[in-house]
Design a protein around this motif. Sequence first.
Motif, PDB file in Angstrom:
ATOM      1  N   ARG A  11       0.869  -1.192   0.000  1.00  0.00           N
ATOM      2  CA  ARG A  11       0.000   0.000   0.000  1.00  0.00           C
ATOM      3  C   ARG A  11       0.897   1.229   0.000  1.00  0.00           C
ATOM      4  NH1 ARG A  11      -3.749  -0.522   5.007  1.00  0.00           N
ATOM      5  NH2 ARG A  11      -1.827  -1.247   5.962  1.00  0.00           N
ATOM      6  N   PRO A  12       1.290   1.707  -1.193  1.00  0.00           N
ATOM      7  CA  PRO A  12       2.257   2.805  -1.296  1.00  0.00           C
ATOM      8  C   PRO A  12       1.892   4.076  -0.540  1.00  0.00           C
ATOM      9  CG  PRO A  12       1.930   1.788  -3.427  1.00  0.00           C
ATOM     10  CD  PRO A  12       0.900   1.195  -2.494  1.00  0.00           C
ATOM     11  N   ASN A  13       0.621   4.281  -0.272  1.00  0.00           N
ATOM     12  CA  ASN A  13       0.211   5.500   0.432  1.00  0.00           C
ATOM     13  C   ASN A  13       0.281   5.358   1.949  1.00  0.00           C
ATOM     14  OD1 ASN A  13      -1.875   3.613   0.260  1.00  0.00           O
ATOM     15  ND2 ASN A  13      -3.456   5.161   0.552  1.00  0.00           N
ATOM     16  N   VAL A  14       0.688   4.196   2.467  1.00  0.00           N
ATOM     17  CA  VAL A  14       0.770   3.961   3.910  1.00  0.00           C
ATOM     18  C   VAL A  14       2.233   3.944   4.330  1.00  0.00           C
ATOM     19  CG1 VAL A  14       0.246   2.348   5.776  1.00  0.00           C
ATOM     20  CG2 VAL A  14      -1.398   2.682   3.925  1.00  0.00           C
ATOM     21  N   GLY A  15       2.585   4.860   5.224  1.00  0.00           N
ATOM     22  CA  GLY A  15       3.963   4.976   5.698  1.00  0.00           C
ATOM     23  C   GLY A  15       4.188   4.257   7.008  1.00  0.00           C
ATOM     24  N   ASN A  22       2.388  -5.968  13.713  1.00  0.00           N
ATOM     25  CA  ASN A  22       1.941  -7.226  13.113  1.00  0.00           C
ATOM     26  C   ASN A  22       1.486  -7.058  11.675  1.00  0.00           C
ATOM     27  OD1 ASN A  22       2.355  -8.738  15.499  1.00  0.00           O
ATOM     28  ND2 ASN A  22       0.470  -7.877  16.323  1.00  0.00           N
ATOM     29  N   SER A  23       1.810  -5.928  11.065  1.00  0.00           N
ATOM     30  CA  SER A  23       1.381  -5.653   9.702  1.00  0.00           C
ATOM     31  C   SER A  23       1.947  -6.690   8.734  1.00  0.00           C
ATOM     32  CB  SER A  23       1.854  -4.266   9.274  1.00  0.00           C
ATOM     33  OG  SER A  23       1.586  -4.064   7.905  1.00  0.00           O
ATOM     34  N   SER A  24       1.136  -7.049   7.732  1.00  0.00           N
ATOM     35  CA  SER A  24       1.578  -7.994   6.708  1.00  0.00           C
ATOM     36  C   SER A  24       1.902  -7.292   5.392  1.00  0.00           C
ATOM     37  CB  SER A  24       0.512  -9.073   6.490  1.00  0.00           C
ATOM     38  OG  SER A  24      -0.700  -8.476   6.059  1.00  0.00           O
ATOM     39  N   ASP A  25       1.957  -5.957   5.409  1.00  0.00           N
ATOM     40  CA  ASP A  25       2.337  -5.207   4.212  1.00  0.00           C
ATOM     41  C   ASP A  25       3.807  -5.482   3.893  1.00  0.00           C
ATOM     42  OD1 ASP A  25      -0.171  -4.109   4.442  1.00  0.00           O
ATOM     43  OD2 ASP A  25       0.512  -2.020   4.421  1.00  0.00           O
ATOM     44  N   ARG A  26       4.096  -5.785   2.624  1.00  0.00           N
ATOM     45  CA  ARG A  26       5.495  -5.947   2.224  1.00  0.00           C
ATOM     46  C   ARG A  26       6.097  -4.557   2.052  1.00  0.00           C
ATOM     47  NH1 ARG A  26       8.089 -10.406   2.003  1.00  0.00           N
ATOM     48  NH2 ARG A  26       9.418  -9.907   0.271  1.00  0.00           N
ATOM     49  N   THR A  40       7.982  -7.876   5.790  1.00  0.00           N
ATOM     50  CA  THR A  40       6.878  -7.211   6.479  1.00  0.00           C
ATOM     51  C   THR A  40       7.341  -6.696   7.840  1.00  0.00           C
ATOM     52  OG1 THR A  40       6.129  -9.205   7.609  1.00  0.00           O
ATOM     53  CG2 THR A  40       5.241  -8.803   5.394  1.00  0.00           C
ATOM     54  N   PRO A  41       6.690  -5.679   8.389  1.00  0.00           N
ATOM     55  CA  PRO A  41       7.019  -5.248   9.748  1.00  0.00           C
ATOM     56  C   PRO A  41       6.863  -6.400  10.749  1.00  0.00           C
ATOM     57  CG  PRO A  41       5.715  -3.558   8.681  1.00  0.00           C
ATOM     58  CD  PRO A  41       5.717  -4.762   7.763  1.00  0.00           C
TER      59      PRO A  41
END
Length: 85
Positions: A11-15, A22-26, A40-41
């Motif tokens: 999600r490029p707009n999420v910093g 526990n975020s699963s964003d790469r 991921t974090p």
Amino acid sequence: MATEFVENLTRPNVGPDLLGPNSSDRCRWRCHCGHTWRTTPGNRVKAGPGCTKCRCAAKLSADQGGVTHYGSPSGNAAYSTVANS
């Protein structure tokens, strides 16, 4: 950890300020030595801070009587350096 954040690939707009532990964003990260990697974090919190190249280099250095870099088990980006004697 936020100081090593480069970009959110999922999600490029999420910093980093909006990512939980526990975020699963790469995301793409860059360490103080300039190495970059993607994870991921959540995986960073589980595996410990910093990049695997620096951790491997620090372990090799310690095994050879050099300097060891220790990361915080809390998963933040704080590092301390301890000279081996």
